[in-house]
Design a protein around this motif. Structure first.
Motif, PDB file in Angstrom:
ATOM      1  N   ILE A  51     -15.486  -6.789  -9.836  1.00 61.11           N
ATOM      2  CA  ILE A  51     -14.852  -8.105  -9.662  1.00 61.11           C
ATOM      3  C   ILE A  51     -13.509  -7.911  -8.981  1.00 61.11           C
ATOM      4  N   LYS A  52     -13.259  -8.658  -7.923  1.00 57.77           N
ATOM      5  CA  LYS A  52     -11.976  -8.566  -7.241  1.00 57.77           C
ATOM      6  C   LYS A  52     -10.949  -9.402  -8.003  1.00 57.77           C
TER       7      LYS A  52
ATOM      8  N   PHE B 174      -7.959  -2.281  -0.990  1.00 53.49           N
ATOM      9  CA  PHE B 174      -9.285  -2.452  -1.592  1.00 53.49           C
ATOM     10  C   PHE B 174      -9.385  -1.936  -3.022  1.00 53.49           C
ATOM     11  N   MET B 175      -8.800  -0.769  -3.300  1.00 48.13           N
ATOM     12  CA  MET B 175      -9.004  -0.200  -4.637  1.00 48.13           C
ATOM     13  C   MET B 175      -8.041  -0.777  -5.664  1.00 48.13           C
ATOM     14  N   ARG B 176      -6.791  -0.971  -5.257  1.00 42.34           N
ATOM     15  CA  ARG B 176      -5.801  -1.670  -6.091  1.00 42.34           C
ATOM     16  C   ARG B 176      -5.780  -1.188  -7.534  1.00 42.34           C
ATOM     17  N   GLU B 177      -6.058  -2.091  -8.506  1.00 42.63           N
ATOM     18  CA  GLU B 177      -5.920  -1.721  -9.907  1.00 42.63           C
ATOM     19  C   GLU B 177      -6.934  -0.652 -10.318  1.00 42.63           C
TER      20      GLU B 177
ATOM     21  N   TYR C 261      -4.196   1.776   3.324  1.00 41.67           N
ATOM     22  CA  TYR C 261      -5.094   0.644   3.599  1.00 41.67           C
ATOM     23  C   TYR C 261      -6.166   0.535   2.510  1.00 41.67           C
ATOM     24  N   VAL C 262      -6.781   1.673   2.184  1.00 37.60           N
ATOM     25  CA  VAL C 262      -7.872   1.654   1.209  1.00 37.60           C
ATOM     26  C   VAL C 262      -7.337   1.457  -0.210  1.00 37.60           C
TER      27      VAL C 262
END
Lengths: 319, 473
Positions: free
Chosen positions: B29-30, B217-220, B212-213
């Motif tokens: 889930i984003k 996109f990966m964040r938490e 960038y990644v």
């Protein structure tokens, strides 16, 4: 795999159950799966780019054409490119000029370590200190058979040296030998020995070792009056040297003292230069085509010998 | 036996029950976190802005050199006014110790402060999501709507803008990092003219893709699964550590406001879920302390604003210790907690060491290396000679003129040196020195000798080195 959704997480399980514990069939995290696929992709890319699959006679070459030896040679070329300015400068400098230039001196010493270790240390030891009792000359002290100036050292390396002392076992009787041994020991300790000196003069020792027994560098004869022994200061060993000589052909027990020639070409060049200077001519005018045949043996290059001469000179005994 | 087994079955069901409403987001889930103003939001901006110094540092000049430059080829590190040579690197280990213990100390006092306000993952993710929420909507509903909308010029341009901005920030991050190690302006020139070294390109590429990644996109997920600090920091809590926590006693039972009136039978929590909506790691703080919480305080800001709107006292979610929430006791004063005291002592010791180091940074470094082979040489006149290599590093900005001498050994004479020696800034010039001692002056096989490097241009910089003279036994 049973579709069993009886657990509260609503995750299907594998149908395996032990003591009420069910094995759930949770999917792997997506980032983890993606990493797995990515690593698989990297393997493929690697196989395409680099030598990988062994074939019957060879292996696949890979698109990059990479090989270990090629990488090694490239790196070596880089090192050589870095050294080139120094090496080019060394080639046109005399050994004396190198000694006077701290930067070139440090470079020469730094780059001679391996050269010395490969070619010289087997006999003369690291740091110019041969193993005790090995009978090779110490290069770190200030006693030089053939002279300790930087040019003398360069010449010794280029041309090599062969020691020479006749065997006296057939020429002297035991008493005379005893007397001469005593004379040599006394000379080293600074004690005068009239009888010994007389014998030294009449038996021909003086011809090579000189009237003051200090040796003659042009001949490479040893200085008998200092504290340093070419072979050994032990009386039995002195006797052995007198009886059997050095490099005496007919004597099987003779001492061997041979320094190999490292560059016939440089030896000839050095001699021609020295001769020109002695005659008051400009050494730059020498016609090398006349002097050199072109097939002179060279075990080390001129620059390598210069560097080694400087290196040996800096052991601490150079004059 | 069978009784035991029955018990076991009951226990297992309990475990299932406990985990039934437990959800860990493994990237499926984003998280779209709503951004709300507040005290902790401002604090976060302050923490983030420290990175600007590091980000822009390479572009500033300081004392004629780059403000931040780890000049590896020339072996010196510039950080504004400080220039450190490899010889002084022991201070770096004290600095690292200081920051490691600081992390532990702060964590034991107030939780994952580093994670919440300063960690580059948090900071870059925050900047990235700032851009994303501006372009694609700042709530999950808006984001979802945007995602499911048909492709239009508006949507394409927004998506392109987002990714372009992300990539620009990522690339600038890479350039800044590379510029810590080389001249920043030359580096830009090399990049723009495509002449940069392979290393520079690789570093730039790695940082661009990584930023960038990780931030895009990966964040938490990085905090959940990749970061070791996140795990470490959790074990540094104790019952006195203050953390952003939900006061369940006051909040429960939660219930929605009906008809614009608070239900006095219920707790303070009106179950508006704003605390969940603002959480950058997508957790529900009301479930208690959990691994996903980076203690950034966004939920405190959010809850406080709701409490104000509903005319209730703020602080339903607040920085509070376990003791305060569960035992109604005030937290022990931080100066009475042994671990805080011990951490503070280590911190002070490290600081003292660094302070000592900087106040005693020697402008020169003098080393005398005794030749190892041979240790000594007997000369023709019977005297003993030792060989030394003298190395003097010039850490000043001017060339130094050095004259070497020896002291402390009767009868010793110094040879092999040629008068005065000039040493350029930042350089070492190794020179060989020979010391001779007549054999009758040597009483032992090991005698001390002192080498003195006199700086003729600046005598106060003169320096000594205690060495040994070796002779036969």
């Amino acid at each position: 795999m049973a579709e069993n959704k009886s657990n509260p997480n609503e995750v299907s399980d594998t149908g395996h159950e032990w003591d009420g514990i069910k094995e759930l069939d949770n999917p792997c995290p997506r980032w983890w799966l993606n990493s797995l696929y990515l690593s698989g992709l990297i393997v493929v890319v690697y196989f395409v780019l680099y030598p990988s699959l062994p074939l019957v006679n060879d292996s696949t070459k890979g698109l990059l054409g990479w090989t270990q030896i090629k990488e090694y040679k490239e790196d070596l070329a880089k090192v050589e490119a870095k050294r080139a300015p120094f090496e080019n400068q060394l080639a046109v400098m005399t050994v004396e000029e190198i000694l006077a230039d701290q930067k070139m001196l440090n470079y020469s010493i730094g780059s001679s370590k391996v050269l010395y270790g490969d070619n010289c240390a087997a006999c003369h030891g690291m740091g110019g200190n041969p193993a005790a009792g090995s009978g090779y000359p110490i290069l770190a002290d200030d006693d030089w058979l053939y002279g300790g100036s930087i040019y003398d050292i360069e010449m010794s390396i280029a041309n090599g040296r062969i020691g020479m002392m006749p065997a006296h076992s057939a020429l002297l009787n035991t008493e005379e030998v005893d007397q001469l041994v005593q004379f040599v020991v006394d000379s080293s300790n600074g004690v005068s020995n009239e009888a010994g000196l007389a014998l030294y003069n009449t038996k021909g020792c003086v011809a090579c070792h000189g009237a003051d027994a200090k040796g003659v560098q042009a001949m490479g004869s040893a200085n008998l009056t200092d504290k340093i022994w070419r072979f050994s200061g032990d009386e039995e060993q002195i006797r052995h040297t007198i009886l059997h000589g050095v490099n005496a052909v007919a004597d099987a027990e003779t001492r061997v003292a041979v320094m190999p020639q490292w560059s016939e070409k440089l030896a000839i060049m050095l001699e021609a230069r020295a001769y020109a200077i002695e005659e008051g001519e400009d050494p730059n005018d020498i016609d090398w085509d006349d002097e050199l045949e072109g097939d002179e043996a060279e075990r080390l290059t001129e620059t390598e010998i210069k560097k080694l001469a400087v290196y040996v000179h800096q052991f601490g005994g150079g004059q | 036996m069978s009784e035991k087994k029955d018990n076991l079955v009951i226990n297992v069901d309990e475990i299932y029950a406990e985990t039934s409403n437990w959800h860990v987001n493994a990237g499926g889930i984003k998280v779209v976190a709503k951004r709300m103003a507040g005290r902790f939001r401002r604090l976060k901006w302050f923490g983030m802005s420290v990175w600007l110094i590091l980000f822009l540092g390479p572009y500033f000049r300081w004392n004629d050199s780059q403000a931040i430059l780890f000049d590896i080829p020339n072996q010196q590190f510039n950080f504004f006014d400080i220039t450190v040579f490899p010889q002084d690197i022991w201070m770096l280990s004290l600095t690292l110790l200081f920051f490691a213990i600081l992390l532990a100390a702060v964590t034991s006092v107030a939780g994952r402060v580093f994670c919440g306000y300063f960690c580059f993952q948090t900071v870059w993710t925050d900047v990235y999501t700032f851009i994303e929420t501006k372009l694609e909507g700042d709530t999950p509903q808006k984001a979802n709507k945007f995602k499911n909308a048909a492709w239009s010029i508006n949507k394409v341009s927004r998506v392109l803008t987002k990714h372009s901005l992300w990539l620009i920030i990522a690339a600038l991050t890479g350039v800044s990092f590379t510029a810590w190690f080389t001249d920043a302006y030359q580096l830009w020139h090399d990049y723009l003219t495509l002449q940069a070294s392979l290393t520079a390109w690789l570093v730039l590429g790695t940082f661009t893709v990584g930023t960038y990644v990780f931030a895009g996109f990966m964040r938490e997920q990085v905090c959940f699964w990749l970061c070791p600090y996140a795990r470490l920091q959790g074990v540094m809590y104790d019952q006195d550590t203050v953390l952003p926590s939900y006061d369940a006693e006051r909040g429960e039972p939660r219930g929605k406001i009906k008809k614009g009136h608070l239900d006095t039978q219920k707790g303070s929590c009106i179950d508006c879920k704003v605390c969940v909506a603002v959480c950058p790691t997508g957790i529900d703080i009301r479930q208690g302390q959990q691994e996903g919480c980076i203690t950034c305080g966004m939920c405190i800001d959010a809850c406080d604003s709701i409490m104000e709107k509903t005319n209730q006292p703020t602080g339903l979610i607040r920085y509070a210790s376990y003791k305060e929430l569960h035992h109604n006791k005030n937290a022990v004063s931080i100066f009475k907690r042994p671990r805080v005291i011990i951490y503070s002592l280590i911190l002070m010791a490290a600081l003292a060491g660094i302070g000592y180091g900087f106040s005693n940074l020697s402008p020169t470094e003098f080393k005398v290396v005794h030749e190892r082979q041979p240790l000594f040489v007997r000369l023709s006149d019977g005297s003993i000679q030792n060989k030394y290599t003298l190395k003097l590093l010039n850490k000043t900005k001017q060339p130094l003129i050095i004259h070497y001498s020896i002291q402390g050994l009767d009868g010793a004479s110094l040879h092999g040196l040629r008068g005065e020696l000039t040493i350029e800034p930042g350089k070492v010039v190794p020179v060989t020195a020979l010391v001779r001692v007549p054999a009758d002056k040597l009483s032992k096989d090991l005698v001390p000798i002192v080498f003195i490097g006199t700086v003729t241009s600046m005598p106060h910089l003169s320096i000594k080195y205690n060495s040994m003279f070796m002779g036969p036994k």
